[in-house]
Design a protein around this motif. Structure first.
Motif, PDB file in Angstrom:
ATOM      1  N   GLY A  23      23.989  52.555  80.890  1.00  0.00           N
ATOM      2  CA  GLY A  23      24.759  53.036  80.510  1.00  0.00           C
ATOM      3  C   GLY A  23      25.951  51.598  80.593  1.00  0.00           C
ATOM      4  O   GLY A  23      26.309  51.709  79.973  1.00  0.00           O
ATOM      5  N   ASP A  24      24.912  50.324  80.458  1.00  0.00           N
ATOM      6  CA  ASP A  24      25.846  49.531  78.989  1.00  0.00           C
ATOM      7  C   ASP A  24      26.809  49.318  78.296  1.00  0.00           C
ATOM      8  O   ASP A  24      27.787  48.685  77.518  1.00  0.00           O
ATOM      9  N   PHE A  25      25.397  49.890  77.284  1.00  0.00           N
ATOM     10  CA  PHE A  25      26.497  49.846  76.511  1.00  0.00           C
ATOM     11  C   PHE A  25      27.381  50.936  76.052  1.00  0.00           C
ATOM     12  O   PHE A  25      27.684  50.557  75.034  1.00  0.00           O
ATOM     13  N   ILE A  51      27.092  37.536  86.443  1.00  0.00           N
ATOM     14  CA  ILE A  51      25.741  37.777  86.038  1.00  0.00           C
ATOM     15  C   ILE A  51      24.655  38.928  86.397  1.00  0.00           C
ATOM     16  O   ILE A  51      25.944  39.763  86.849  1.00  0.00           O
ATOM     17  N   GLY A  52      23.719  38.872  86.000  1.00  0.00           N
ATOM     18  CA  GLY A  52      23.378  40.262  85.961  1.00  0.00           C
ATOM     19  C   GLY A  52      22.923  41.279  84.567  1.00  0.00           C
ATOM     20  O   GLY A  52      23.801  40.363  83.567  1.00  0.00           O
ATOM     21  N   CYS A  53      22.805  42.521  84.765  1.00  0.00           N
ATOM     22  CA  CYS A  53      22.338  42.803  83.820  1.00  0.00           C
ATOM     23  C   CYS A  53      23.819  43.064  82.653  1.00  0.00           C
ATOM     24  O   CYS A  53      24.210  42.777  81.522  1.00  0.00           O
ATOM     25  N   GLY A  96      27.107  44.182  92.149  1.00  0.00           N
ATOM     26  CA  GLY A  96      26.372  43.321  93.127  1.00  0.00           C
ATOM     27  C   GLY A  96      27.065  42.023  92.528  1.00  0.00           C
ATOM     28  O   GLY A  96      27.787  41.451  93.272  1.00  0.00           O
ATOM     29  N   ASP A  97      26.946  41.551  91.585  1.00  0.00           N
ATOM     30  CA  ASP A  97      28.424  40.197  91.082  1.00  0.00           C
ATOM     31  C   ASP A  97      29.717  40.943  91.691  1.00  0.00           C
ATOM     32  O   ASP A  97      30.021  38.851  92.554  1.00  0.00           O
ATOM     33  N   GLY A  98      30.316  41.931  91.475  1.00  0.00           N
ATOM     34  CA  GLY A  98      32.135  41.797  91.539  1.00  0.00           C
ATOM     35  C   GLY A  98      32.141  42.833  93.616  1.00  0.00           C
ATOM     36  O   GLY A  98      33.160  41.783  93.862  1.00  0.00           O
ATOM     37  N   ASP A 122      28.668  49.397  87.657  1.00  0.00           N
ATOM     38  CA  ASP A 122      28.677  50.234  88.868  1.00  0.00           C
ATOM     39  C   ASP A 122      27.472  51.256  88.723  1.00  0.00           C
ATOM     40  O   ASP A 122      27.668  52.042  88.611  1.00  0.00           O
ATOM     41  N   ASN A 123      26.409  50.324  88.831  1.00  0.00           N
ATOM     42  CA  ASN A 123      24.850  51.178  88.929  1.00  0.00           C
ATOM     43  C   ASN A 123      24.651  51.258  89.695  1.00  0.00           C
ATOM     44  O   ASN A 123      23.448  51.681  90.262  1.00  0.00           O
ATOM     45  N   ARG A 124      25.390  50.903  91.279  1.00  0.00           N
ATOM     46  CA  ARG A 124      24.413  50.700  92.530  1.00  0.00           C
ATOM     47  C   ARG A 124      23.443  50.354  92.694  1.00  0.00           C
ATOM     48  O   ARG A 124      22.460  50.626  93.750  1.00  0.00           O
ATOM     49  N   ILE A 125      22.991  49.287  91.852  1.00  0.00           N
ATOM     50  CA  ILE A 125      21.589  48.658  92.142  1.00  0.00           C
ATOM     51  C   ILE A 125      21.803  47.492  91.482  1.00  0.00           C
ATOM     52  O   ILE A 125      23.063  47.524  90.897  1.00  0.00           O
ATOM     53  N   TYR A 126      21.041  46.121  92.006  1.00  0.00           N
ATOM     54  CA  TYR A 126      21.047  45.026  91.189  1.00  0.00           C
ATOM     55  C   TYR A 126      19.538  45.420  90.463  1.00  0.00           C
ATOM     56  O   TYR A 126      18.943  45.231  90.597  1.00  0.00           O
ATOM     57  N   GLY A 127      19.701  45.759  89.327  1.00  0.00           N
ATOM     58  CA  GLY A 127      19.642  45.524  87.640  1.00  0.00           C
ATOM     59  C   GLY A 127      18.958  44.482  87.598  1.00  0.00           C
ATOM     60  O   GLY A 127      17.560  44.495  87.637  1.00  0.00           O
ATOM     61  N   LEU A 128      19.373  43.003  87.401  1.00  0.00           N
ATOM     62  CA  LEU A 128      18.382  42.100  86.955  1.00  0.00           C
ATOM     63  C   LEU A 128      17.622  41.807  87.336  1.00  0.00           C
ATOM     64  O   LEU A 128      16.587  41.017  86.727  1.00  0.00           O
ATOM     65  N   THR A 129      17.611  42.112  89.028  1.00  0.00           N
ATOM     66  CA  THR A 129      16.331  41.579  89.990  1.00  0.00           C
ATOM     67  C   THR A 129      15.722  42.601  90.309  1.00  0.00           C
ATOM     68  O   THR A 129      15.214  42.198  90.929  1.00  0.00           O
ATOM     69  N   LYS A 130      15.656  43.002  89.499  1.00  0.00           N
ATOM     70  CA  LYS A 130      14.636  44.591  89.346  1.00  0.00           C
ATOM     71  C   LYS A 130      14.699  45.509  90.658  1.00  0.00           C
ATOM     72  O   LYS A 130      13.765  46.028  91.742  1.00  0.00           O
TER      73      LYS A 130
ATOM     74  N   THR B 281      29.653  22.643  93.849  1.00  0.00           N
ATOM     75  CA  THR B 281      28.362  22.356  93.461  1.00  0.00           C
ATOM     76  C   THR B 281      27.078  23.263  92.315  1.00  0.00           C
ATOM     77  O   THR B 281      27.134  23.265  91.591  1.00  0.00           O
ATOM     78  N   GLU B 282      27.875  24.508  92.923  1.00  0.00           N
ATOM     79  CA  GLU B 282      26.478  25.093  91.985  1.00  0.00           C
ATOM     80  C   GLU B 282      27.122  25.647  90.248  1.00  0.00           C
ATOM     81  O   GLU B 282      26.547  25.382  89.543  1.00  0.00           O
ATOM     82  N   THR B 283      28.139  25.425  90.272  1.00  0.00           N
ATOM     83  CA  THR B 283      29.613  25.041  88.956  1.00  0.00           C
ATOM     84  C   THR B 283      29.374  23.876  88.905  1.00  0.00           C
ATOM     85  O   THR B 283      29.602  24.303  87.452  1.00  0.00           O
TER      86      THR B 283
END
Ligand SMILES: Cc1ncc(C[n+]2csc(CCOP(=O)(O)OP(=O)(O)O)c2C)c(N)n1
Ligand code: SF4
Lengths: 287, 591
Positions: A23-25, A51-53, A96-98, A122-130, B281-283
């Motif tokens: 969906g990010d596209f 951070i994340g996909c 997750g990030d926000g 919002d994909n209701r999941i952590y994508g990047l950490t699988k 520290t993280e930053t």
């Protein structure tokens, strides 16, 4: 700012590594369109990502940009905008990030109402950490770290925003390209913090909150008699936890951005070669 | 009679101890006397013992000593807390009419002056002025011209209206006259005044002033003792120069806001103390790898954890030096005096922008709460230089574009420093990621590019070593066999300790080091000495470890970590004992 900017000018030459169909596209294309439509160009635009996909978005766009640490994109954006109010600042990240690691910053960024836009994929999941549960995952959504579901209700970011005094709350869906771009554009044009939660499906790890699910359930507010300037109506819509809406849920037209209230008028980048004029008065204060 | 005079007011937090002490310190400073203040305080707003101490002399004073000459005791506890510092010539001023102060025992043969502070204050217009009555009494004891007090009363109460100022002046005189009339003792104290005009400020204020002088425009922070004064100083003042202070929701946010502002081209700073540094520290790594200039100030206090928030310690050295995962090129600068807090802050901004790195400005509680007098020229603003490093504008950017016209914001320059384009600069649009990136700032895992970028960032430190002077300050006898090394706020006490040692025939060389990283190479100095002692306010000797590591030689250590700063006489005694341990051992055994 040139008027002949096209949305592709905001595209970098880096190929996205998102899964095909992510969906990010669509979310990103809409952001680029909205930036171009609002008369911005890459040299006056600053994109901050978490951070994340979703957070990879800054890499695939072309503008001044910073891809920071997990959950802290909003404070960076606030710093950028306050130091130079002439810049168009857009912050992007995942749920997750926000709403997890960055939830504290989210509430306070909403309160602060700096003139920038915040787009959450919002994909209701952590994508990047699988594929672990995110704060917007359903209570019974099974993942590797929550085999029986998170057993806690999902957060309602729009309700959080409203209760924190948001001046602009919108919801969008990445696959509805035209509407999505319009909604982000409205967030950019809003004088203050323009918050857009975008349903941006993860095709790899989330088989519940899919394109089909959103397509079937989403209701476009433009096709209802919703009045976004009516806070009570907005509240009712936002608290309907079993409904998915698309469009501007709430907008306060009297919003005055924080930096304006603080009287910041120009860039802080220009400073003299030595101590500023009158600096000796700072010393004399200590007499 | 000693040349200098040690004065204190003590009572419960909430008694107005601080403001009364400050009124007196300002009066002394205005009368052309040097002042060095210190505070004993607890981490509570009301209740709990607190004292404001002033050491004053016509000559410069750089430290506190273990001696109190005049003590205004608003509570009995004040006398007990300071018992060891009282002597037979000490004068204690207290209100004998207060129920809690009836059976006061006066230690060490000191003189106790009972002055009905509260009653006289009421006569002058309000009990609240009892501290000022005491100040008037102290003026009489020390023959300090009371007119000098008037100006500081004006400064303190001017906002509240002339009537209040006048009442306070009256209250002071009532205290003065009471002592004059009731006690015909001659006190051996006198306080000469001079024509000198001094300014009186503390380390936090000096850091804030240095930041504004250096062009800092954006400050984000979260309140924490003892760094809050930096923030309070800048609030309102930096606005006058086009800047802003933002109170963030936490330290994570504070440092990221400052980072954002710095990327937008502002000179930006955040200040905090240990627990806040932990959160930030993280930053640190993001600041370094995104090559953003940022000044991060740590005003240290006692740790670990929440430790002793209102007590002195220099325990965060390793944290600022090594804090953060991965390897982070950085500078760590630690001012050694209040005035150096100003100058090193200016330098910190220049280092940050010249090398596009985080710069840790490490101060400590003792310096933060110490107010000291200086001639205004100490802070000569004409001497402030601003070096923004390699900032390129529209006209210069062409040289830094690749064949496709893309700005190489992380170009692996020979000196490690890449060009910087403030957002808004035409053709400069570029992304930077905290992930490892190429010269365009784009994420990469290419092994060669990784090495190139790591080397590039580390080269900044090498370049700085070549271009900057990371030297030390030196005192005492350069040829002495005994070498003492310290960092941070210990300099004043050690300098005065040198004089005491010298008077007893101990010849000492003293090196005070304001640069932790990069730092001066002390190999020759250490090797030339027979005995090397490193003095610092922590338990493990973090700086001593570094010296041993650099020089590959053992050093002696003097460590203090009870929460109280070094005092000159105490430090001199410690040095003597380190040089002649047998003496000390015997003493301990005899106890
Ligand atoms: C401090 C920290 N903790 C954990 C991580 C690992 N991490 C990377 S992305 C991520 C979750 C991202 O989820 P979301 O924001 O929903 O984005 P998505 O990948 O789904 O787009 C986590 C936990 C990290 N990078 N930093
Ligand atoms: S894992 Fe999900 S969110 Fe990440 S790129 Fe693939 S589809 Fe998109």
């Amino acid at each position: 700012m040139s008027s002949d900017v096209r949305f592709t000018d905001f595209k970098s030459d880096k190929q996205p590594t998102w899964c095909p169909g992510c969906g990010d596209f669509g979310t990103m294309n809409g952001m680029m369109k909205a930036l171009a439509e609002t008369g911005n160009d890459p040299d006056n635009t600053f994109v901050v990502a978490g951070i994340g996909c979703s957070g990879k978005i800054g890499t695939y766009m072309h503008s001044y940009a910073l891809h920071g640490v997990h959950g802290r994109a909003l404070p960076v954006g606030i710093g950028v905008k306050m130091a130079n109010p002439d810049l168009e600042v857009m912050v992007a990240g995942g749920d997750g990030d926000g709403y997890s690691i960055g939830a504290g910053h989210f509430i306070h960024a909403v309160r602060r109402n700096v003139d920038m836009s915040y787009v959450v994929m919002d994909n209701r999941i952590y994508g990047l950490t699988k594929g672990q549960a995110s704060p917007t995952s359903r209570e019974d959504f099974e993942t590797g770290t929550t085999p029986e579901g998170p057993k806690q209700p999902p957060v309602n970011p729009k309700a959080l925003a409203l209760s924190a005094g948001a001046t602009f709350i919108a919801q969008s869906f990445s696959s509805n390209a035209q509407r999505h771009a319009e909604i982000v554009q409205q967030a950019i044009e809003h004088d203050g913090f323009g918050f857009v939660n975008v349903y941006s499906p993860c095709v790899t790890f989330n088989d519940v909150d899919t394109y089909d699910y959103f397509r079937d359930s989403i209701v476009d507010l433009d096709e209802t008699d919703h009045d976004p300037h009516d806070r009570d109506q907005a509240k009712d819509k936002i608290l309907e936890s079993d409904k998915e809406y698309m469009g501007v849920l709430y907008q306060n037209e009297d919003s005055v951005p924080f930096e304006q209230r603080e009287g910041i008028e120009s860039s802080m980048a220009e400073i003299p070669d030595g101590a500023p004029e009158g600096a000796m008065d700072l010393v004399r204060e200590f007499y | 009679m000693p040349e200098d005079l040690n004065w204190a007011i003590g009572g419960e937090a909430g008694d107005g101890i601080d403001s009364t002490g400050k009124i007196f310190a300002q009066a002394l400073s205005r009368a052309g006397r040097h002042v060095f203040t210190s505070k004993d305080f607890a981490s509570r707003i009301r209740g709990g013992y607190t004292a404001y101490k002033v050491r004053t002399s016509v000559d410069r004073v750089e430290s506190v000593v273990d001696r109190l000459d005049i003590l205004i005791a608003l509570t009995e506890r004040t006398i007990h807390e300071n018992e060891d510092e009282l002597h037979e010539d000490s004068v204690i001023i207290y209100d004998g009419e207060r129920s809690t102060m009836q059976d006061v025992e006066v230690p060490h043969g000191a003189t106790a002056l009972e002055v009905p502070l509260k009653r006289l204050a009421e006569d002058a217009g309000g009990a609240i002025m009892l501290n000022v009555v005491a100040l008037g009494a102290a003026c009489e004891v020390t023959s300090f011209p009371i007119e000098n007090l008037d100006e500081s009363l004006q400064k303190r109460f001017g906002d509240k209206g002339e009537a209040i100022v006048e009442n306070n002046k009256k209250a002071a005189r009532m205290g003065q006259e009471y002592v004059q009339e009731e006690y015909d003792e001659e006190f051996d104290y006198s306080m000469e005044t001079t024509d000198a005009d001094y300014v009186l400020l503390n380390g936090d204020e000096a850091i804030g002033m240095g930041a504004i002088a250096a062009g800092c425009r954006f400050y984000a922070g979260y309140p924490i003792t003892p760094a809050t004064d930096v923030m309070e100083y800048m609030t309102g003042r930096v606005d006058q120069f086009g800047g802003k202070v933002v109170q963030a929701e936490d330290e994570l946010s504070a440092i990221n806001m400052a980072l954002g502002a710095a990327r937008a081209g502002a000179r930006a700073m955040t200040a905090t103390s240990g627990p806040g540094i932990d959160l930030m520290t993280e930053t640190f790594g993001l600041v370094a790898t995104s090559e953003t200039p940022l000044v991060i100030c740590d005003v240290m206090r006692s740790g670990p954890s929440t430790g002793m928030p209102t007590k002195q310690e220099q325990g965060d050295l390793n944290m600022t030096l090594y804090g953060g995962h991965g390897e982070i090129p950085r500078f760590v600068v630690a001012p050694t005096t209040v005035s150096e807090c100003f100058w090193k802050t200016v330098e910190a901004f220049n280092l940050a922008e010249k090398y596009q790195t985080p710069v840790f400005l490490v101060s400590d509680l003792a310096m933060a709460v110490t107010e000291q007098t200086f001639s205004p020229e100490t802070f000569d603003m004409d001497e402030v230089e601003v070096d923004r490093g390699k900032v390129v504008d529209e006209d210069e950017i062409g040289a830094w574009l690749d064949e496709q016209g893309r700005f190489q914001a992380h170009f692996p320059a020979a000196d490690g420093v890449s060009p910087r384009a403030f957002p808004g600069t035409a053709d400069g649009a570029h992304m930077t990621t905290g992930l490892e990136h190429d010269e365009l700032g784009r994420r990469t895992e290419d092994t060669d590019v990784r090495i190139e970028q790591v080397d590039k960032r580390q080269r900044k430190v090498e370049t700085a070593r070549e271009q900057e002077e990371f030297d030390y300050r030196e005192f005492g006898d350069p040829d002495a066999d005994t070498l003492i090394i310290s960092w941070g706020s210990n300099e004043g006490a050690m300098r005065e300790g040198l004089e005491l040692l010298d008077a007893e025939g101990h010849n000492v060389r003293f090196i005070s080091v304001p640069y932790i990283f990069p730092r001066p190479d002390l190999t020759d100095e250490v090797q030339a000495a027979e005995e090397v002692i490193v003095v610092e306010c922590n338990a493990t000797g973090q700086f001593a470890d570094i010296i041993e590591h650099d020089v590959l030689e053992r050093v002696e250590r003097i460590n203090k970590y009870n929460g109280v700063r070094f005092k000159a006489d105490e430090l001199a005694a410690e040095v003597k004992q380190t040089l002649d341990p047998d003496n000390g051992t015997q003493e301990v055994e005899a106890e």
